[in-house]
Structure formats: structure tokens, C-alpha cells
Design a protein around this motif. Structure first.
Motif, PDB file in Angstrom:
ATOM      1  N   ALA A 135      15.245  74.347 -54.451  1.00  0.00           N
ATOM      2  CA  ALA A 135      15.128  75.803 -53.804  1.00  0.00           C
ATOM      3  C   ALA A 135      13.754  76.240 -54.087  1.00  0.00           C
ATOM      4  O   ALA A 135      13.187  76.854 -53.363  1.00  0.00           O
ATOM      5  N   ARG A 136      13.373  76.038 -55.433  1.00  0.00           N
ATOM      6  CA  ARG A 136      12.095  76.460 -56.051  1.00  0.00           C
ATOM      7  C   ARG A 136      11.036  75.803 -55.180  1.00  0.00           C
ATOM      8  O   ARG A 136       9.872  76.388 -54.686  1.00  0.00           O
ATOM      9  N   ALA A 137      11.055  74.157 -54.755  1.00  0.00           N
ATOM     10  CA  ALA A 137      10.065  73.619 -53.979  1.00  0.00           C
ATOM     11  C   ALA A 137       9.860  74.170 -52.675  1.00  0.00           C
ATOM     12  O   ALA A 137       8.869  74.202 -52.071  1.00  0.00           O
ATOM     13  N   ILE A 138      11.172  74.554 -51.882  1.00  0.00           N
ATOM     14  CA  ILE A 138      11.235  75.063 -50.613  1.00  0.00           C
ATOM     15  C   ILE A 138      10.424  76.515 -50.673  1.00  0.00           C
ATOM     16  O   ILE A 138       9.573  76.966 -49.776  1.00  0.00           O
ATOM     17  N   LEU A 139      10.793  77.415 -51.831  1.00  0.00           N
ATOM     18  CA  LEU A 139      10.337  78.898 -51.778  1.00  0.00           C
ATOM     19  C   LEU A 139       8.783  78.694 -52.171  1.00  0.00           C
ATOM     20  O   LEU A 139       8.030  79.422 -51.669  1.00  0.00           O
ATOM     21  N   ASP A 140       8.222  77.628 -52.858  1.00  0.00           N
ATOM     22  CA  ASP A 140       7.022  77.755 -53.311  1.00  0.00           C
ATOM     23  C   ASP A 140       6.049  77.244 -51.988  1.00  0.00           C
ATOM     24  O   ASP A 140       5.073  77.962 -51.663  1.00  0.00           O
ATOM     25  N   GLY A 141       6.625  76.607 -50.871  1.00  0.00           N
ATOM     26  CA  GLY A 141       6.250  76.508 -49.679  1.00  0.00           C
ATOM     27  C   GLY A 141       5.929  77.784 -49.053  1.00  0.00           C
ATOM     28  O   GLY A 141       4.857  77.934 -48.124  1.00  0.00           O
ATOM     29  N   VAL A 142       6.976  78.323 -49.047  1.00  0.00           N
ATOM     30  CA  VAL A 142       6.960  79.573 -48.122  1.00  0.00           C
ATOM     31  C   VAL A 142       6.074  80.762 -48.621  1.00  0.00           C
ATOM     32  O   VAL A 142       5.256  81.243 -47.728  1.00  0.00           O
ATOM     33  N   THR A 143       5.912  80.970 -49.903  1.00  0.00           N
ATOM     34  CA  THR A 143       5.124  81.875 -50.659  1.00  0.00           C
ATOM     35  C   THR A 143       3.661  81.099 -50.524  1.00  0.00           C
ATOM     36  O   THR A 143       2.842  82.294 -50.209  1.00  0.00           O
ATOM     37  N   GLY A 144       3.409  80.064 -50.484  1.00  0.00           N
ATOM     38  CA  GLY A 144       2.095  79.664 -50.364  1.00  0.00           C
ATOM     39  C   GLY A 144       1.622  79.929 -48.926  1.00  0.00           C
ATOM     40  O   GLY A 144       0.278  80.206 -48.699  1.00  0.00           O
ATOM     41  N   TYR A 145       2.309  79.842 -48.176  1.00  0.00           N
ATOM     42  CA  TYR A 145       2.067  80.094 -46.475  1.00  0.00           C
ATOM     43  C   TYR A 145       1.646  81.773 -46.407  1.00  0.00           C
ATOM     44  O   TYR A 145       0.545  81.636 -45.978  1.00  0.00           O
ATOM     45  N   PHE A 146       2.720  82.415 -46.684  1.00  0.00           N
ATOM     46  CA  PHE A 146       2.482  83.843 -46.731  1.00  0.00           C
ATOM     47  C   PHE A 146       1.287  84.476 -47.543  1.00  0.00           C
ATOM     48  O   PHE A 146       0.885  85.302 -47.287  1.00  0.00           O
ATOM     49  N   SER A 147       1.122  83.810 -48.556  1.00  0.00           N
ATOM     50  CA  SER A 147      -0.232  83.956 -49.228  1.00  0.00           C
ATOM     51  C   SER A 147      -1.445  83.890 -48.625  1.00  0.00           C
ATOM     52  O   SER A 147      -2.518  84.577 -48.933  1.00  0.00           O
ATOM     53  N   ARG A 148      -1.516  82.749 -47.827  1.00  0.00           N
ATOM     54  CA  ARG A 148      -2.758  82.429 -47.238  1.00  0.00           C
ATOM     55  C   ARG A 148      -2.728  83.316 -45.566  1.00  0.00           C
ATOM     56  O   ARG A 148      -3.708  83.285 -45.214  1.00  0.00           O
ATOM     57  N   GLN A 149      -1.779  83.413 -45.383  1.00  0.00           N
ATOM     58  CA  GLN A 149      -1.835  83.968 -43.757  1.00  0.00           C
ATOM     59  C   GLN A 149      -0.747  85.198 -43.710  1.00  0.00           C
ATOM     60  O   GLN A 149       0.502  85.152 -43.485  1.00  0.00           O
TER      61      GLN A 149
END
Length: 481
Positions: free
Chosen positions: A438-452
Motif C-alpha cells: 500500500a505504501r508503494a502505491i501511495l508513494d506513486g500517487v503522492t509523487g504525481y500530485f506533488s509534481r502536478q
């Protein structure tokens, strides 16, 4: 003689037709059972029949009711009516005219039913009527309380501007747990108590915490009127659909639910994000209904959780899928051809009152933007899964999955691992691995929203704060697992 033979044939034919009519009258359709269930997605009523029927729905108000008339249907002898559940406060039956069975659902609120449908099954035909729910997004665990800060570690500021508060706290332990969950207090540290005097008892100055509560990221976002980003999490399969089965008997529907719940817990613990679970228990949801629920709850992202299977037990690794271009084009045609869908909102624009050409262009623009966002987010999630372990392929895959067909909600399907592989099956059942997954999935989500960062969200405010602070501000996007 021939005339007599012809008369006998006509008589026999007439008798056969009369017998057929009598047989049909004697074998009218039967209503065998009425079932009512309630779940996080709403209230569902099922009318079990022994064959297809003609029906009519009549909504009534003051009080709220929904009447279902079944033409040419008799209720089974001794059929019991279900108890109240969800929106339905009671169920009654009757016969308004001979040959018609009437079922009345007494409703607790004014909620329009979804388009009814007939479902064919091994046990006959079911007339399904559903009322969408509007309760809490998901009963996932509440986020842990933010740690309290004893005193400010930067010079105090009296500014009421949230951006100024964020900028003032930019130097505090960037990326650490306390930096992610709390901001410095705007109240100066408490002064030392004055020495006691003879005529009065000693007085103690109030502490900084007593003067004003510590401002958390959630407090600032709430006061600034920022909306949370809604992450719709779909646990694949469920109910009568168990999904794939592992070598040791694990069922895909159980594993996907556990991972989805853990992901929802972590999402809700992350400032600026809010989880919505399409299902939080063991029940089945039709595939198209899953992404419709995400759109209904105004989701910013839809993630469907699955566990892959293959004929060979050696297949292994996670995968991330987005909708194929062929699925996009075929689904666009269906949306434009379906009047009910054409009346829906796509990217904030109503299509029903637009010409076919303009509607097609608007839908194509919406889907193109959605596909681009889906691919970018899926790439971020795949990168997070690569850090966790082996992936089945090195790139995001594309397939025409029904659950990915939303025209305006970025969507991805995550195959967490191969449940058919005994080693991966064991890991999928390990709560510690579920947390890391779950953390790996969430890291990808927050990484995207931080950039865009979408406008009007905490992520957008953080980006503005970083720009105002020269790009050195702390990031507050991650929650604690």
C-alpha cells in the motif's frame, strides 16, 4: 369424407390452441422472493422471478415510496417479505388489479432509484433496483493524532496567511515525521514566571499550548477552504465472484479487500487526501458500477486492486494497467450513443444539449487528458512497486478492462502479484507486506500530485509555498503508515 377430415383437423387445432392458452394461464410467472440489502454503496432490492416479466416503477412522495407493478405475476404461496434495511423502511405487497402483483418499498428519504435492470442467473431472473448511498467515504481507520510541538523552532509570526505560515515553517526538519504532520505554533514561547511576592501566591504563566493549539496541516487546509483529493480504491471481485484462487486456497477477493483497506488507511492518514472504498466487505459490485461510484463521489483517481493468476506457478511480479486506446475509442462511441450517459457530466461539461460533433470533440478532449494523467500516475505507481520488489514488466501495460473506462477520472488497475505463485501468495497474505504494498502505491500517487498539483488542494498550496520560499520548503504530502 375429405370435408369431414378437414373439420376434425380444424377442431383438433382449435383444441390445441385452447390448451396452450389454458397452460399459459395456469403457469403465470411467479415472484419467488424479495430481498433487500444495504452496503456502503447504497441499498439494493432484488425481486426473484422464474422468468422474464413486464414491470412498471411508480415513484410516490409524501411519504416517499417506490411502487413496482409486475404484470402477469403471482407471488409464491407463503412468500415472506424482508425486513427494513438501509434506505428501505418497510416492504408491502398487494394486487391492484387481477393478475398484477404490486410490491411497495417505503423509503426513509427522497433518493431517486437507479435505472432498474433484469439479471439472468441459474436460479431464474432477478429484477434489481438500487438506491445510491451518500454516507461516509469509507470506515477506514482514523489517522493518528498529529504530534504536539512544545514551542516554535523558528521566529514567531503573527501572519494569518496560510502560505506565510507554511513558508515560516519551511526550515523545520524537511521530510521528517513531525514536519509532515505539524507546523510550528504562531504563538511565542511562554515566558518564565515572575518571582513570587509576599502579598500574593506565586503565579505561573500559561504554557504556549494553553494559549493556542498547534496548527496542523489539516487545520490550515480546512481554514483555507482547500478540498481533499479523493482516491477511489476498488477491491476487485467480491461476493459470489471469488476471483483467482491460490495454490494454498487463498481467494483473490479476500486479499484485494485487505490491501484496499490498508491503502485506504494510509490515504486517510495523509494530509490532503481522502479515501473512498467501493466496497469494504464481501459483496459483489458490477464492473461498470465500480467506476460509476468513483465518478459519483467525485474521485480524482480510481485504483482497482487485483491479484494476478497464470497457468504456470512460476509467473511472478506486479503489474500496472491503464485503458488501451482501443478501449477508449469504443467506449467513447458507447457514451455518445447512450442518452443516459450523454446527459452526464464529463469534465464539468454537460453533453446532452450539444450537437453530436461538438459532444464528440469534448469527450475526446476529456478522455485524452484523462488517459495522459492515468499513464503518468500509473508510471509513478509502477516505479514505487519496482522499489518494493520484482515487477512482471518494466512498463505500464494497456488493456480494455471495464473498470478503467471512466471518461474523466484517471484510472489504473494494479495487479499486486501472482496469487498462483506460492511464494507471492504467502507474501500477499502477510500484513507487513500488505502495508509495504500500500505504501508503494501511495508513494506513486503522492509523487504525481506533488509534481502536478490540482488547483484548490493542499498540494497546490504546498507548491506555492515552495515557490515563495525559493523551493526549499518542506513537503507535507506523506502520512504515517
Amino acid at each position: 369424407m375429405r370435408e369431414k377430415g378437414a373439420s376434425i383437423q380444424q377442431l383438433l387445432l382449435a383444441l390445441a390452441l385452447l390448451a396452450g392458452v389454458c397452460w399459459n394461464l395456469a403457469h403465470a410467472a411467479e415472484l419467488q422472493a424479495v430481498r433487500v440489502t444495504s452496503s456502503p454503496t447504497g441499498t439494493r432490492a432484488e425481486l426473484q422471478l422464474d422468468g422474464p416479466v413486464r414491470y412498471k416503477l411508480i415513484p410516490l412522495s409524501a411519504p416517499e415510496r417506490l411502487v413496482v407493478d409486475l404484470a402477469g405475476v403471482d407471488a409464491a404461496r407463503g412468500m415472506a417479505l424482508p425486513a427494513a434495511a438501509g434506505l428501505i423502511r418497510g416492504v408491502r405487497s398487494g394486487h391492484p388489479v387481477p393478475g398484477t402483483t404490486r410490491i411497495v418499498f417505503d423509503l426513509g428519504d427522497k433518493v431517486a432509484a437507479l435505472q432498474p435492470r433484469l439479471e439472468q442467473g441459474a436460479d431464474g431472473t432477478r429484477l434489481v433496483v438500487e438506491w445510491p448511498g451518500d454516507g461516509p467515504a469509507a470506515p477506514a481507520a482514523a489517522p493518528a493524532a498529529a504530534p504536539q510541538v512544545a514551542q516554535a523552532t523558528t521566529p514567531p509570526t503573527t501572519s494569518r496567511d496560510p502560505l506565510a505560515i507554511l513558508t515560516a515553517g519551511a526550515g523545520q526538519a524537511a521530510g521528517g515525521p513531525s514536519a509532515m504532520n505539524a507546523l510550528p505554533s504562531t504563538v511565542p514561547p511562554a515566558q518564565s514566571a515572575p518571582p513570587p511576592v509576599a502579598s500574593a501566591p506565586a503565579a505561573t504563566a500559561p504554557s504556549a499550548a494553553a494559549q493556542a493549539p498547534v496548527k496542523t496541516v489539516e487545520d490550515i487546509a480546512r481554514r483555507a477552504g482547500l478540498r481533499p483529493l479523493v482516491i477511489a480504491i476498488d477491491a476487485g471481485h467480491g461476493g459470489q465472484d471469488p476471483g483467482a484462487r491460490g495454490a494454498n486456497g487463498s481467494r483473490e477477493k479476500d486479499i484485494t479487500l485487505k490491501v484496499a483497506r490498508e491503502l485506504a488507511r494510509q490515504v486517510n492518514a495523509t494530509p490532503g487526501l481522502k479515501a473512498y472504498l467501493t466496497r469494504d466487505s464481501d459483496f459483489f459490485i458490477p464492473l461498470a458500477r465500480r467506476y460509476q461510484l468513483a465518478r459519483q463521489h467525485k474521485a480524482d483517481l480510481f485504483i482497482s486492486i487485483h491479484a494476478d493468476a497464470f497457468t504456470s506457478p512460476t509467473a511472478r511480479g506486479s503489474s500496472v494497467f491503464v485503458l488501451s486506446q482501443r478501449g477508449v475509442s469504443s467506449q467513447a462511441a458507447r457514451w455518445l450513443a447512450d442518452q443516459e450517459n450523454a446527459a452526464d457530466l464529463v469534465g464539468g461539461v454537460r453533453l446532452q444539449d450539444k450537437g453530436d460533433t461538438l459532444a464528440s470533440v469534448l469527450l475526446d478532449l476529456s478522455q485524452s487528458a484523462t488517459m495522459k494523467a492515468s499513464e503518468d500516475m500509473a508510471g509513478q505507481v509502477l516505479a514505487g512497486l519496482k522499489r518494493l520488489g520484482r515487477t512482471h514488466k518494466n512498463e505500464v501495460e494497456r488493456a480494455n478492462f471495464v473498470v478503467l473506462r471512466s471518461p474523466d477520472v484517471p484510472s489504473m488497475l494494479v495487479e499486486t502479484a501472482f496469487i498462483s505463485n506460492p511464494d507471492e501468495e504467502a507474501r500477499l497474505n502477510d500484513p507487513a507486506h500488505q502495508t509495504r504494498l500500500a505504501r508503494a502505491i501511495l508513494d506513486g500517487v503522492t509523487g504525481y500530485f506533488s509534481r502536478q498539483p490540482p488547483p484548490g488542494t493542499l498540494y497546490a498550496m504546498q507548491a506555492e509555498a515552495r515557490r515563495a520560499g525559493g523551493g526549499t520548503g518542506a513537503t507535507y504530502g506523506g502520512g504515517q503508515p
